[in-house]
Scaffold this motif. Structure first.
Motif, PDB file in Angstrom:
ATOM      1  N   SER A  29       0.625  -0.835   0.134  1.00  0.00           N
ATOM      2  CA  SER A  29       0.163   0.150   0.037  1.00  0.00           C
ATOM      3  C   SER A  29       0.852   1.503   0.101  1.00  0.00           C
ATOM      4  N   LEU A  65       0.528   9.548  -6.160  1.00  0.00           N
ATOM      5  CA  LEU A  65       0.409   8.125  -5.139  1.00  0.00           C
ATOM      6  C   LEU A  65      -0.386   9.067  -3.829  1.00  0.00           C
ATOM      7  N   ASP A  67      -3.206   8.352  -1.988  1.00  0.00           N
ATOM      8  CA  ASP A  67      -4.313   7.572  -1.320  1.00  0.00           C
ATOM      9  C   ASP A  67      -3.584   6.634  -0.777  1.00  0.00           C
ATOM     10  N   SER A  69      -3.877   4.267   1.471  1.00  0.00           N
ATOM     11  CA  SER A  69      -4.929   2.420   1.226  1.00  0.00           C
ATOM     12  C   SER A  69      -4.794   1.405  -0.213  1.00  0.00           C
ATOM     13  N   LYS A  70      -4.473   2.579  -1.398  1.00  0.00           N
ATOM     14  CA  LYS A  70      -4.567   2.125  -2.188  1.00  0.00           C
ATOM     15  C   LYS A  70      -3.204   1.283  -2.821  1.00  0.00           C
ATOM     16  N   LEU A  71      -3.249  -0.129  -3.511  1.00  0.00           N
ATOM     17  CA  LEU A  71      -2.015  -0.717  -3.578  1.00  0.00           C
ATOM     18  C   LEU A  71      -1.081  -0.016  -4.581  1.00  0.00           C
ATOM     19  N   PHE A  74      -2.738  -0.767  -8.395  1.00  0.00           N
ATOM     20  CA  PHE A  74      -3.356   0.052  -8.486  1.00  0.00           C
ATOM     21  C   PHE A  74      -3.590   1.621  -9.509  1.00  0.00           C
ATOM     22  N   TYR A  75      -2.468   1.780  -9.104  1.00  0.00           N
ATOM     23  CA  TYR A  75      -1.506   3.218  -9.784  1.00  0.00           C
ATOM     24  C   TYR A  75      -0.978   2.750 -11.083  1.00  0.00           C
TER      25      TYR A  75
END
Length: 239
Positions: A29, A65, A67, A69-71, A74-75
């Motif tokens: 994350s 990047l 957020d 909480s995002k992995l 995800f990006y």
């Protein structure tokens, strides 16, 4: 059958003071990533702004990047992209000060003070006589060869021309300023105007004679002896 998607990527991490190549799991994350990046860049987690770029030459990020909480997956992070870590509050983390030489006080030493110190390269060279401080070998003057040619002696100069006798009188024997100042020259006053000067060369006079009667040669080119003056017979048609 499709190839399995990569579970980790190799990226370049840059910051004002660091640059490194790192490998991260795409299931990491952003929050976890920031903890890792603090150890790498020295920038506190709360002050990090992580930008994704295709290369270090680019200035505008593809995405931020932002957020936690995002992995990473995800990006869409790919191999050899760049994670640029920006310090949003450098005043408390000293970011950039390690490479900012303008804040470093320069040590300056005058030439006189430097010359007086004994722990310098200059002092070392002086002590060990190195470079321009090396002792120069005393120039040994080469002794001049002894030439037994008396002044006033009659002589004949060797020539490659058949039946041509260049005769004259020795007027000078010794070193000269011309010819690199090396060796002995003999100054001769010819009986006829077959010479090159009047007893002077380059403004320095060595003996007196009429113009074109004087010449300087090396001692090995003449013979000293009883050489009378040759009379020149003119034809009736010559004057």
């Amino acid at each position: 059958m499709r190839a399995p998607k990569p579970i980790s990527v190799t990226v370049f991490v840059t910051s004002p003071d660091t640059r490194s190549e790192r490998r991260f799991d795409l299931h990491t994350s952003v929050g976890q990533l920031k903890n890792k990046l603090e150890l790498i860049t020295g920038i506190p987690v709360q002050n990090q702004r992580i930008e994704l770029l295709n290369s270090e030459q680019e200035t505008d990020p593809l995405v931020v990047l932002d957020d936690e909480s995002k992995l990473l997956g995800f990006y869409g992070v790919r191999d050899f992209q760049v994670l640029r870590v920006v310090d949003t509050n450098p005043s408390i983390s000293f970011t950039g000060q390690l490479t900012d030489l303008s804040q470093v006080e320069k040590f300056e030493l005058s030439e006189d003070d430097y010359a007086q110190r004994r722990d310098t390269v200059l002092a070392y060279k002086q002590r060990n006589k190195i470079g321009r401080f090396a002792e120069k070998e005393a120039e040994i003057e080469k002794p001049l060869p002894k030439i037994d040619i008396p002044i006033g002696a009659r002589c004949e100069v060797e020539t490659s021309e058949t039946d041509l006798h260049k005769r004259g009188t020795v007027r000078f024997v010794g070193p000269t300023k011309f010819g690199n100042g090396e060796g002995i020259w003999v100054g001769i006053e010819y009986d006829e105007p077959m010479g090159k000067n009047d007893g002077s060369v380059q403004g320095v006079r060595y003996f007196e004679c009429k113009p074109n009667f004087g010449v300087f040669i090396r001692p090995d080119r003449l013979k000293v002896g009883d050489y009378p003056v040759e009379e020149i017979d003119f034809d009736d048609e010559e004057m």
